[in-house]
Design an enzyme around this catalytic site. Structure first.
Site, PDB file in Angstrom:
ATOM      1  CB  CYS A 105      -0.923   0.011   1.219  1.00 41.77           C
ATOM      2  SG  CYS A 105      -2.018   1.460   1.229  1.00 41.77           S
ATOM      3  CB  CYS A 108      -1.986   5.043   4.121  1.00 41.20           C
ATOM      4  SG  CYS A 108      -3.416   4.316   3.283  1.00 41.20           S
ATOM      5  CB  SER A 109      -0.666   0.933   6.429  1.00 38.66           C
ATOM      6  OG  SER A 109      -1.470   1.643   7.352  1.00 38.66           O
ATOM      7  CB  CYS A 110      -5.270   0.198   2.396  1.00 30.44           C
ATOM      8  SG  CYS A 110      -5.718   1.947   2.335  1.00 30.44           S
TER       9      CYS A 110
END
Length: 202
Positions: A105, A108-110
């Site tokens: 990702c 961000c950090s989906c």
């Protein structure tokens, strides 16, 4: 990408701020530490990667389910009771002899919490997010996954609308294993694509 870390390293500024905020909210009676611990434990051990492992094991043993999973990941995963926030729109990509998939990702950090639980620290790190796109083969090698040059590596970038789950290849020598035994071979990292499913013991 180094995965070793010093246990005596000082906490980051962000970690210290989170701890200070947690302490303040607890002192004011607005936060129950036990509730937070229970939530974390649930995502780590119950909602965590074991859910995704069950999905993979079912796909390995049921060709019809596998087809549904690859055609409509969200619906097929929901068949096993796994859905919810961060996992509404899922795409499943299959590893084969010719193609290896990995997920990142970059923004961000989906991450698909209902099937994989809490994201690992390295998944959220800037080096992984950048290098997984620029040098995926090198990143995989650092995770211990050495692929031949004729294997195509596809990198899938999760976002707020879509999250991905890698369907790893079924290990050889597992024809006689039950679905539960197969699920035990599936790791979180193999469903991100930074590892292979484990070989059966013995």
């Amino acid at each position: 990408m180094a995965h070793d870390h010093a246990h005596n390293a000082p906490p980051s500024e962000t970690a210290m701020r989170v701890k200070a905020l947690e302490t303040l909210l607890t002192e004011k009676g607005l936060l129950d530490p036990a509730a937070i611990d229970a939530l974390v434990e649930t995502y780590e051990t119950k909602i965590g990667p074991r859910n995704g492992a069950k999905v993979v094991a079912r796909a390995w043993t049921d060709p019809d389910y596998k087809q549904r999973l690859l055609e409509d990941g969200s619906a097929a995963i929901a068949e096993l009771g796994f859905s919810g926030v961060q996992g509404e729109d899922m795409i499943v990509v299959e590893n084969t002899d010719d193609v290896h998939n990995m997920v990142t990702c970059t923004l961000c950090s989906c991450y698909p919490w209902p099937t994989l639980g809490l994201p690992p620290i390295w998944f959220k790190s800037a080096p992984y997010r950048a290098r997984s796109v620029i040098d995926p083969r090198g990143v995989l090698a650092e995770f211990g996954v050495e692929l031949s040059d004729d294997v195509e590596i596809r990198v899938w970038d999760s976002n707020a609308e879509l999250r991905y789950l890698v369907l790893p290849q079924r290990p050889a020598g597992t024809d006689e294993l039950s679905e539960d035994e197969l699920a035990a071979l599936v790791t979180r990292d193999s469903m991100i694509g930074t590892a292979l499913a484990e070989a059966p013991a013995g």
